[in-house]
Design a protein around this motif. Structure first.
Motif, PDB file in Angstrom:
ATOM      1  N   VAL A   1       0.643  -1.146  -0.020  1.00 28.58           N
ATOM      2  CA  VAL A   1      -0.026  -0.051   0.070  1.00 28.58           C
ATOM      3  C   VAL A   1       0.913   1.116  -0.171  1.00 28.58           C
ATOM      4  N   LEU A   2       0.759   2.193  -1.008  1.00 29.22           N
ATOM      5  CA  LEU A   2       1.411   3.213  -0.747  1.00 29.22           C
ATOM      6  C   LEU A   2       0.423   4.365  -0.451  1.00 29.22           C
ATOM      7  N   TRP A   3       0.808   5.084   0.387  1.00 37.44           N
ATOM      8  CA  TRP A   3       0.033   6.213   1.360  1.00 37.44           C
ATOM      9  C   TRP A   3       0.832   7.561   0.992  1.00 37.44           C
ATOM     10  N   ARG A   4       0.150   8.441   0.389  1.00 40.70           N
ATOM     11  CA  ARG A   4       0.566   9.958   0.268  1.00 40.70           C
ATOM     12  C   ARG A   4       0.197  10.709   1.634  1.00 40.70           C
ATOM     13  N   GLU A   5       1.280  11.183   2.452  1.00 39.39           N
ATOM     14  CA  GLU A   5       0.877  11.846   3.828  1.00 39.39           C
ATOM     15  C   GLU A   5       0.245  13.024   3.369  1.00 39.39           C
ATOM     16  N   SER A   6       0.717  13.880   2.522  1.00 40.36           N
ATOM     17  CA  SER A   6       0.066  15.054   2.416  1.00 40.36           C
ATOM     18  C   SER A   6      -1.403  15.418   2.251  1.00 40.36           C
ATOM     19  N   ASP A   7      -2.057  14.308   1.556  1.00 46.43           N
ATOM     20  CA  ASP A   7      -3.542  14.357   1.161  1.00 46.43           C
ATOM     21  C   ASP A   7      -4.010  13.089   1.780  1.00 46.43           C
ATOM     22  N   GLY A   8      -3.575  12.231   2.129  1.00 43.16           N
ATOM     23  CA  GLY A   8      -3.868  10.904   2.762  1.00 43.16           C
ATOM     24  C   GLY A   8      -4.400   9.929   1.722  1.00 43.16           C
ATOM     25  N   LYS A   9      -4.024  10.174   0.368  1.00 43.62           N
ATOM     26  CA  LYS A   9      -4.414   9.165  -0.741  1.00 43.62           C
ATOM     27  C   LYS A   9      -3.776   7.941  -0.715  1.00 43.62           C
ATOM     28  N   THR A  10      -4.753   6.949  -0.863  1.00 42.42           N
ATOM     29  CA  THR A  10      -4.201   5.584  -0.849  1.00 42.42           C
ATOM     30  C   THR A  10      -3.949   5.026  -2.458  1.00 42.42           C
ATOM     31  N   PHE A  11      -2.947   4.310  -2.850  1.00 46.43           N
ATOM     32  CA  PHE A  11      -2.796   3.502  -3.819  1.00 46.43           C
ATOM     33  C   PHE A  11      -2.492   2.310  -3.769  1.00 46.43           C
TER      34      PHE A  11
END
Length: 139
Positions: free
Chosen positions: A64-74
């Motif tokens: 799981v890749l999680w972008r911390e700035s906006d909480g978007k999950t890939f």
């Protein structure tokens, strides 16, 4: 469109019990020259807190890749495409994989995930992460 050359940060959640996954994390850390990505095992506290621990299943595990700035999950193949974009440089060329139908790329991703334990070294010993990688590991 997001500027991937800013100080944006991602967390890559991976199966900490999988040799293939751990080796992949070491490769990503080596290629991530801008130190944008930190790493956390799916069996850890942060994964549990964010609800990602369920993706560590032996049968159908997923990073799981999680972008911390906006909480978007890939998830699945999208995580690999976004990971290439996050690493930057020549790796961004893999973003063209977005043009492959998602059901096809996710099918390949799931096949690799299901068989990932067969792709790793059968050694019973785990390789110790480098001191640089240890600084980027989160619980």
């Amino acid at each position: 469109m997001l500027d991937y050359h800013t100080k944006m940060k991602w967390i890559l959640f991976f199966d900490g019990d999988c040799g293939f996954c751990s080796k992949s994390v070491q490769r990503v850390a080596r290629f991530d020259k801008h130190l944008r990505i930190s790493f956390a095992p799916l069996q850890g506290k942060l994964a549990k807190q964010e609800g990602f621990e369920k993706y560590a299943s032996k049968e159908n595990g997923s990073m799981v890749l999680w972008r911390e700035s906006d909480g978007k999950t890939f998830m699945y193949s999208d995580s690999l495409i976004e990971l290439a974009r996050a690493i930057g440089g020549g790796w961004r060329i893999f973003a063209v994989a977005r043009f492959i139908p998602k059901f096809l790329r996710d099918a390949v991703y799931r096949w690799v995930a299901k068989n990932r334990h067969h792709f790793s070294n059968k050694s019973t010993a785990c390789a110790m992460p480098s001191p640089e990688l240890l600084k980027r590991l989160r619980e």
